[in-house]
Design an enzyme around this catalytic site. Structure first.
Site, short mmCIF file in Angstrom:
data_model
loop_
_atom_site.label_atom_id
_atom_site.label_comp_id
_atom_site.label_asym_id
_atom_site.label_seq_id
_atom_site.Cartn_x
_atom_site.Cartn_y
_atom_site.Cartn_z
N ASP A 54 -2.40 -2.92 -14.24
CA ASP A 54 -2.03 -4.27 -13.79
C ASP A 54 -1.31 -5.15 -14.81
OD1 ASP A 54 -1.84 -5.75 -11.51
OD2 ASP A 54 -3.73 -6.79 -11.76
N HIS A 66 -5.52 -9.66 -18.48
CA HIS A 66 -4.11 -9.80 -18.07
C HIS A 66 -3.89 -10.99 -17.13
CE1 HIS A 66 -5.99 -7.03 -15.16
NE2 HIS A 66 -5.23 -7.63 -14.28
#
Length: 973
Positions: free
Chosen positions: A110, A379
C-alpha cells in the site's frame, strides 16, 4: 488513541477473533496478518487464554502467518531508515519474544511508490522475498506485458548481491479481490460486506454484502474466478498465481467469508479438468516457496527505485511528500529525541546501577515514545494522508511520548547531579518558547551523536545583558539579540563544544558587569518593490564568514550570489517563493488533495515587495527577509531567516562555518495554494536533481518530459538531502523534515514547503481528506555550497548534525548552589565520550528490554513451556548498531572499510565481556541466518546467502553502507 480504539471496536478486534475461530474449523484454511500494532492491542486487551493457545497452534502449523511483522506497514517515500528500523524492530521483538517466530516475507502493498532502501532493509532483517504493488501505472502495464513483474532487486549499489532480494510486483488488480461478477449487479467475493463505523450493526447485516454462493450460481462464480486467474497467469513466468482474497478492513466476519470460499474452492478443484486450474488456500510464504522451487533464473534490477508514483495521467501521488508539514516535523523531532533519550538512559543504567530512578518506569517512558514514533511511520501517518481526527491521535501520542522522555532525561540529570529537588526542572528540546523564568538558570546540553560537535544552541531570555559560564566558571562565547518571533524576549545563542554522547552544563546569569555576551545589532533596510527594481545601479550588501560571502541585492532585498571563499568561486543564487494554484472542483478537472499534486499552470511568484533586516553580530549574522504581496501590504505570509556563523579561535568550526542555515515561516496560506521556495543558480545542471532515499542513499533524478502532468511527475521526496551540481560545484540542501522537491529548470531546485487544499471529491469528503491546513509552518534547511569533494566530506555529518541537534534542558540556579560532584568537572566531560570516525554513525545505543533468549533453540523451548509470560525487562542486554555512511568509491578516504574495536568504543560504559552479532532487528544470530539465494544470470547457482564476516575478539570491520547490529553485554551484570 481514540481512532485506534474506534477501529478496534468497529472491525479490527473482530478480524482476529473471528479469523482465529474460523481457522480452527478447517485444516485447509489460512490467513496472513501484517501490522503488529492492531494485533498487539487485540492480544493484550481482547484475546482469551484459549484464543492465545489457538494462535500459538496456528502459527506452528503455518496456517496463520505474520508477514513483515513491524508495528505498521510503513511509508517508503518520506520516512527515515532509522525510523523504519525502529518500527520493524519493535514488532519483531514482540513476535519473537511471544511466539519465537521471525517473519521472512514482506507485503508492502500500500505505500505510494517503492523506495530502493526497502529491499536492503528487508534483506538485512532476514527476509527471503519482498512484495510491492503501487508503482507507476504505465511502467506496470509494460512490465506486466513482458512478464517482468518479478526480479531480483539489488537496492544498494555498495552491498549489491550481498543484500539482494527477490521482488514480486502485484499486477494491475493489486491487492484487492476484483468484485465485479457478470451474473449479478451485486458485488462478488466480499461476503462480509463493508465495515461499519463507529458501531458494528446490531443485526449483523453489513452494507454491500456480496451475493452468497448457492447451488444455482456456484458454476458462474467459479467461471468468473477462473477467468481472472487465467488472465493474471499470462503476466507471470510460472504457472503459480497469487490471488489475494480480501482488501482494506476485511474479514471482520470471517465465518461468512470462509464458508463461501470453501464452497467455491472445493467446486473448482472438483472440476479442475474442465477449468484447467487447481486452487488452494495459501500464505505469502507458500506462494514464494512455490516460485523458489521452480528454480528459474531471474533478471537483476539495480538501485533504481519506483518513485514518483502515478495512477493515471493526471494523478501524480507527489503531494503527500509535503502534506501536513507540522506532523512531519514533530514526527522527526520525536524520533531525534528518542534517539538521544535511548543512549542517555543506556549510559545511566550502565554507570549508575544503584540508581534512585525506577528502571522499569523509565523503560515505560521510553516505550511510549518508541510506540508513537513507530506508529506514525504508517503509510497513512507521516504521509499526511489521514483525516484531522487521526492526525490529532498521532500528534497526541507523539507529544505524550516526548513529554515522558524529556521528563526522564531531566530526572536522570537530577539524579546524577545529586541536586536537591528545589524548583522544577523542565526540559525543552530546541524549543524557543520555553517560557523561561526571569532568574539565573542553567542549561544542560546533551550531544546525542558519537562525534565531537561544535554548534550553537538557542535559549529565550528576557534581558539583553547576559553572560554564560561553563562548569568551571569560565566565560563561554554567546550572542544575544532581539527575537524575530516575539517582541518581549531575546534569543541567546550559546556556542557549545561537546564530546560524543556527553553533556555539558552552562550557567546563564543576568549581567554582573564583566564578561557579557556579544549583542547583535539590528539594521532595518528600506522595503523594496521588486517589480520596479532599478537594474542599472546595482548595490550589493555583503555578509561574510570564514567560508562564504553572501551578497544581497539592495534593489530587491533578495539574495544575489554566494562565493565559496576557499576556491574563490562565485555562484549566482536567487531565491523566491512561488505558489502553485490548484483546482479543487472535480467537475473542472484534476484536483490536488492530501495524496495528489495537480498544478493547473506554472507556479506564480507570491510577493511584489520584500522587507529586509540584518542583525550583525560577532558570532552570527542573521538576515531576515519578509515577503509582502504588494507594497502597501501590512502583513506577510512568507519570511526567511538566514543565519551565518563565525567561529572564534580555538573551536572546530568546520561544519558550523560551512552551513548557511535558513528557517522559513510560511502561512496561513490561501485555499488551494501549494507553496514552494525556488532557488535558482547559474550552475549548468542539465536539469538533473539528486535526492536521498530515506536518509540512506542517493537517487539520481533526471528531468523527464511527459504527455501530461510533467510538473507534478517530476516531484520527488527529499527526506534529508537534495542537491544540484555542474561539473565542479554542488549546491546541497539538508532538511529536518520531509518535503517534495523538484528541478523545473536548468540550475534550479524548488522545495515544496506547505499546502492548503479543499476539494469536493466524494472519497475525500467521506474520509475528511481535504487538507484545509491553516497552520504556519517553520521548517529549517541548511545550504552547503562547494566543490563535490568538499560537499562529499561535509553533507553526511551535517545532515546528521541537523537531524540530531543537541538536547537542551533547563533548570533554575538556586542561591545555595551545590558544589558539582567530581565526575561533573569538564576535564572528565561527564563520563567517557563515545566516538566513532566521521564516516561511521552510531545509529543505535539502547536497552530494548526484551526478555527473549538469543539462543534460538532455547527461545523456542521457553515459548513452548510458557516461560515468556513472567519476568521483568532485561536491562543487561544493550542493542548497538553501527552504520557506514559512504558508498563504495564515493570518496578516496571516507569510502574505506573501518575497523572498530567494540570493547574500547564502549569502554566508558563498562567492560564488555560478550558481543553477539545479530540481524537488523535483533531476532537472528547472523551466523544462523541463511537467506534464500535466487538464481540470476550473474549468480547461476542457487542456495543460501550468508553475508557478514563475524567479529574476532571484539574487532569488527564495517564496509561501505553496511548497518551492523550487535547485542553487547558488560561485566558485573
Amino acid at each position: 488513541f481514540f481512532f485506534l480504539q474506534e477501529s478496534m471496536h468497529a472491525y479490527a478486534a473482530n478480524v482476529y477473533t473471528t479469523v482465529v475461530e474460523e481457522l480452527m474449523k478447517g485444516k485447509q484454511r489460512k490467513f496472513i496478518a501484517v501490522e503488529q500494532e492492531f494485533f498487539r492491542l487485540w492480544w493484550d486487551a481482547v484475546a482469551t487464554d484459549t484464543q492465545k493457545q489457538q494462535v500459538h497452534q496456528l502459527l506452528q502449523e503455518g496456517r496463520l502467518e505474520f508477514v513483515i511483522g513491524g508495528q505498521v506497514m510503513h511509508d517508503e517515500a518520506v520516512t527515515l531508515i532509522d525510523d523504519q528500523i525502529l518500527q520493524l524492530t519493535e514488532g519483531h521483538g514482540f513476535l519473537y519474544e511471544t511466539f519465537g517466530i521471525r517473519p521472512q516475507f514482506s507485503w508492502h502493498i500500500d505505500p505510494f511508490g517503492a523506495s530502493a532502501t526497502t529491499p536492503t532493509l528487508f534483506s538485512l532483517a532476514g527476509f527471503n522475498a519482498h512484495l510491492i504493488s503501487r508503482i507507476d501505472y504505465d511502467l506496470k502495464a509494460d512490465m506486466q506485458k513482458n512478464k517482468k513483474l518479478q526480479f531480483v532487486w539489488q537496492g544498494s549499489p555498495s552491498l549489491s548481491e550481498r543484500q539482494e532480494i527477490f521482488t514480486h510486483v502485484m499486477d494491475q488488480y493489486s491487492y484487492c479481490t476484483p468484485s465485479q461478477i457478470p451474473f449479478s449487479n451485486r458485488s462478488g467475493f466480499y461476503w462480509n460486506g463493508i465495515a461499519a463505523f463507529p458501531d458494528p450493526p446490531k443485526d449483523g447485516v453489513y452494507p454491500n454484502m456480496s451475493l452468497p454462493v448457492t447451488d444455482t450460481n456456484i458454476h458462474l462464480y467459479a467461471k468468473t474466478m477462473v477467468a481472472n486467474i487465467k488472465e493474471r497467469a499470462a503476466w507471470f513466468r510460472t504457472s503459480d498465481v497469487l490471488w489475494p482474497w480480501g482488501c482494506d478492513k476485511q474479514f471482520f466476519n470471517a465465518s461468512v467469508q470462509y464458508s463461501n470460499m470453501d464452497l467455491l474452492l472445493d467446486y473448482i478443484n472438483k472440476h479442475s479438468d474442465e477449468f484447467g486450474v487447481t486452487v488452494q488456500y495459501a500464505t505469502v510464504g507458500d506462494y514464494f516457496q512455490a516460485i523458489y522451487s521452480r528454480n528459474l533464473t531471474w533478471e537483476i534490477r539495480d538501485s533504481q527505485d519506483f518513485l514518483a508514483y502515478s495512477t493515471e495521467p493526471f494523478q501524480a501521488w507527489t503531494g503527500f511528500y509535503t502534506s501536513r508539514s507540522t506532523l512531519k516535523g514533530i514526527a522527526r523531532r520525536a524520533s531525534s529525541l528518542l534517539y538521544a533519550g535511548e543512549s542517555f538512559f543506556t549510559q545511566y543504567v550502565r554507570k549508575h546501577p544503584a540508581s534512585s530512578i525506577c528502571k522499569c518506569g523509565a523503560l515505560k517512558q521510553l516505550q511510549s515514545l518508541r510506540w508513537a514514533v513507530s506508529e506514525v511511520q504508517h503509510h497513512d501517518g507521516i504521509t499526511g494522508t489521514e483525516s484531522p481526527k487521526v492526525k490529532d491521535m498521532y500528534m497526541n501520542n507523539l507529544m505524550y511520548g516526548i513529554f515522558n522522555v524529556k521528563k526522564l532525561m531531566a530526572s536522570i540529570i537530577f539524579d546524577m547531579n545529586n541536586v536537591k529537588k528545589n524548583g522544577e526542572v523542565y526540559s525543552s528540546v530546541y524549543n524557543k518558547d520555553s517560557g523561561i523564568p526571569d532568574v539565573d538558570q542553567y542549561v544542560v546540553v546533551y550531544n546525542p551523536l558519537a562525534w565531537n560537535i561544535t554548534t550553537f544552541v538557542t535559549v529565550s531570555v528576557s534581558h539583553l545583558a547576559m553572560s554564560v559560564y561553563d562548569e568551571l566558571g569560565l566565560p563561554v562565547p554567546a550572542q544575544v539579540q532581539s527575537s524575530a518571533e516575539s517582541h518581549s524576549t531575546y534569543d541567546l545563542y550559546i556556542l557549545v563544544a561537546i564530546s560524543g554522547l556527553s553533556y555539558r552544563k552552562y550557567s546563564i546569569k543576568a549581567l554582573n558587569g564583566k564578561q557579557s555576551a556579544f549583542i547583535g545589532r539590528s539594521v532595518k533596510y528600506k522595503q523594496k518593490d521588486i517589480t520596479r527594481a532599478d537594474q542599472e545601479s546595482q548595490q550589493l550588501l555583503p555578509v561574510v564568514n570564514n567560508c562564504y560571502q553572501v551578497l544581497f541585492d539592495q534593489n530587491t532585498n533578495l539574495m544575489h550570489s554566494i562565493t565559496e571563499r576557499e576556491t574563490n568561486q562565485t555562484v549566482q543564487v536567487t531565491q523566491e517563493f512561488l505558489e502553485y494554484h490548484v483546482n479543487g472542483d472535480v467537475m473542472k478537472g484534476p484536483i490536488s488533495d492530501n495524496y495528489l499534486f495537480a498544478p493547473n499552470a506554472s507556479a506564480v511568484p507570491v510577493s511584489k515587495a520584500v522587507g529586509l533586516e540584518v542583525v550583525f553580530g560577532n558570532l552570527m549574522t542573521e538576515i531576515r527577509q519578509y515577503f509582502y504581496s504588494n507594497v502597501t501590504a501590512q502583513d506577510y505570509i512568507y519570511a526567511v531567516y538566514t543565519r551565518m556563523y563565525t567561529v572564534p579561535e580555538g573551536y572546530d568550526g568546520k561544519l558550523l562555518c560551512h552551513r548557511i542555515e535558513q528557517e522559513y515561516s510560511i502561512g496561513p496560506l490561501e485555499l488551494n495554494r501549494e507553496a514552494v521556495l525556488r532557488t535558482s543558480t547559474n550552475l549548468n545542471t542539465r536539469q538533473v536533481l539528486y535526492t536521498d532515499s530515506n536518509g540512506y542513499q542517493i537517487q539520481k533524478r533526471p528531468f523527464k518530459a511527459y504527455m501530461n502532468n510533467t510538473v507534478a511527475r517530476n516531484y520527488y521526496p527529499m527526506v534529508q538531502t537534495a542537491y544540484i551540481e555542474d561539473d565542479t560545484t554542488r549546491l546541497m540542501l539538508l532538511a529536518e523534515r520531509a518535503h517534495g522537491v523538484s528541478s523545473q529548470g536548468n540550475g534550479q531546485v524548488e522545495v515544496m514547503l506547505h499546502r492548503r487544499l479543499w476539494n469536493n471529491l466524494q472519497w475525500d469528503l467521506n474520509y475528511n481528506l481535504t487538507l484545509n491546513d491553516s497552520s504556519v509552518v517553520r521548517p529549517v534547511i541548511w545550504l552547503i555550497l562547494g566543490t563535490k569533494d568538499v560537499t562529499n566530506v561535509l553533507y553526511r555529518t551535517s545532515g546528521l548534525a541537523l537531524e540530531h541537534r543537541p538536547v537542551v534542558m533547563f533548570g533554575a540556579l538556586s542561591e545555595d548552589k551545590p558544589k558539582l560532584p567530581r565526575q561533573l568537572q569538564p576535564n572528565s566531560v561527564h563520563g567517557s565520550p563515545v566516538t566513532v570516525p566521521p564516516n561511521l554513525h552510531l545509529q543505535t545505543l539502547s536497552i530494548p528490554g526484551w526478555r527473549y533468549s538469543s539462543n534460538h533453540a532455547e527461545q523456542l523451548h521457553n515459548v513452548h513451556m510458557g516461560k515468556q509470560k513472567q519476568g521483568d525487562a532485561d536491562f543487561t542486554r544493550v542493542l548497538l548498531r553501527i552504520r557506514h555512511l559512504y558508498e563504495v568509491g564515493e570518496d578516496p578516504v571516507l569510502s574505506q572499510p573501518v575497523m572498530v574495536n567494540l570493547k574500547s568504543l564502549l569502554n566508558g560504559l563498562g567492560s564488555v565481556i560478550l558481543v553477539e552479532e545479530r540481524s537488523l532487528t535483533g531476532t537472528w544470530d547472523v551466523n544462523a541466518l541463511k537467506r534464500w539465494k535466487w538464481k540470476t544470470a550473474q549468480y547461476p547457482s542457487k542456495g543460501f546467502s550468508n553475508s557478514t564476516e563475524t567479529s574476532e575478539n571484539f574487532i569488527v570491520t564495517v564496509h561501505p553502507k553496511e548497518i551492523r547490529t550487535f547485542f553487547v553485554y558488560f561485566q558485573g551484570q
